[in-house]
Enzyme design. Sequence first.
Site, PDB file in Angstrom:
ATOM      1  CE  LYS A 152      -3.734  -2.350   0.509  1.00  0.00           C
ATOM      2  NZ  LYS A 152      -5.018  -2.257  -0.592  1.00  0.00           N
ATOM      3  CE  LYS A 178      -5.302  -9.900  -2.876  1.00  0.00           C
ATOM      4  NZ  LYS A 178      -5.220  -8.429  -3.608  1.00  0.00           N
ATOM      5  CG  ASP A 180      -4.670  -3.415  -3.930  1.00  0.00           C
ATOM      6  OD1 ASP A 180      -4.202  -2.695  -3.062  1.00  0.00           O
ATOM      7  OD2 ASP A 180      -5.819  -4.085  -3.773  1.00  0.00           O
ATOM      8  CD  GLU A 181      -8.653  -3.942  -5.522  1.00  0.00           C
ATOM      9  OE1 GLU A 181      -8.853  -2.863  -5.174  1.00  0.00           O
ATOM     10  OE2 GLU A 181      -7.964  -4.613  -4.779  1.00  0.00           O
ATOM     11  CG  HIS A 270      -9.449  -8.975  -5.646  1.00  0.00           C
ATOM     12  ND1 HIS A 270     -10.523  -8.032  -5.631  1.00  0.00           N
ATOM     13  CD2 HIS A 270      -8.699  -8.478  -4.490  1.00  0.00           C
ATOM     14  CE1 HIS A 270     -10.380  -7.100  -4.540  1.00  0.00           C
ATOM     15  NE2 HIS A 270      -9.335  -7.470  -4.026  1.00  0.00           N
ATOM     16  CE  LYS A 311     -10.581  -1.940   2.818  1.00  0.00           C
ATOM     17  NZ  LYS A 311      -9.464  -1.112   2.404  1.00  0.00           N
TER      18      LYS A 311
END
Length: 416
Positions: A152, A178, A180-181, A270, A311
């Site tokens: 991130k 991993k 991110d999408e 995902h 979240k």
Amino acid sequence: MGITYEDFLDREYEPTETDLVCQFYIEPADGIDWEAAASRVASESSNGTWAELQVEGSIRDLSATAFGIDEESGQITVAYPDALFEPGSMPQVLSCIAGNIMGMKAVDRIRLLDCEWPEKLTRSFPGPQYGTAVKTEILEAGERPATATVPKPKVGLTTDQHAQIGYEAWTGGLDLLKDDENLTDQSFNPFEDRLTESLAQRDRAEEETGETKSYLLNVTAPGTEMLERVDMAAEHGCEFVMVDVVTTGWASVQQVRERCERHGLAIHAHRAMHAAFDRIPTHGVSMRVIAQIARLCGVDHIHTGTAGLGKLANEDTVGINEWLHGECHGLDDVLPVASGGLHPGLMDRLLEALGTNIGVQAGGGVHGHPDGTHAGAVAFRRATEAAAEGEALEAAAEDCPELERALEKWGTETPR
Ligand code: CAP
Ligand code: MG
């Protein structure tokens, strides 16, 4: 012989062992009674339409039958004959059971809740290659959850930064890096460079830790490009690929599964965009059905939520995970992945709710650690292990200052 909507309703009907049986929630429109609504769902999702049709011979054998109506729960049950479907084609199956009916005026709301998949149709799909066995056949997670982190910010890091974060996370104790999408092959972090540099750091981390590490590489792309990226992943020695299964579509997922069979690669699914289908509880397609489709199409992992602890809004994580772990006509199981707002302080409650035969992913919950990625990884691994062994997080923090810092910062709260 003429067929009308009414011919698709039979309250006495007993499904055959090859029928696909689907559970829908509906809200009939004004002026449409339950039987009329149910027969329209069965008709429009198989081979009927609004006008009376003159049909001959076996065409009627392809017609679905609405046979269950429970006005109290708002649910109807429809059986689909095997002959209606093209074996092994998920797009065709979905064009039936989740196609035009989603827009019919005869119902104000309609949601495909659940499917009972018959053996014959199920076996026309490959299912997963590994499922939960990835934890032992590819990784060395054993009984504990497989741990993963997404660098991130989710996009914008350079390839060097991405790979370095991988090194720090792997040497901090995590099993998987991993993508991110929405990270695919952008100029700031090109696909092949990211692949080769991340695997180089992976090899370093394996040497230093003596543990097996791997990478959930996002190969999502249009058409044949995605298959070429799968080949590239295999050529460079990666054991996994990641696919945005909802945005890329099930036809592509099936192609990737076939290609991964050739290379022995495991598939991480995902589900970005799933909430467009499943968030509103009275309409769309449930995440339970999306997970079922993913298993038949052959993914090894799929995100199923955090049982409400994270979240993001979740639907029935426990029930979906039970189905993914359960028996399904001999298909391998699937490793459910909990992700979205996770951090060390939530791991005891998460594993209490979901057990340990899962994957856990934390992005912000690792890289947001006050002392950085490596410390965040140490804290997340320690918390996961402690929770898996039933050790209190506070007690575990006594011998792990990184975990202590994380608990100080985030406590046991759910971020929003
Ligand atoms: C999590 C994540 C995942 C979500 C997907 C994100 O990041 O990378 O994509 O978990 O949702 O982009 O939000 P954090 P789900 O760990 O930083 O929250 O798992 O529900 O499909
Ligand atoms: Mg993400």
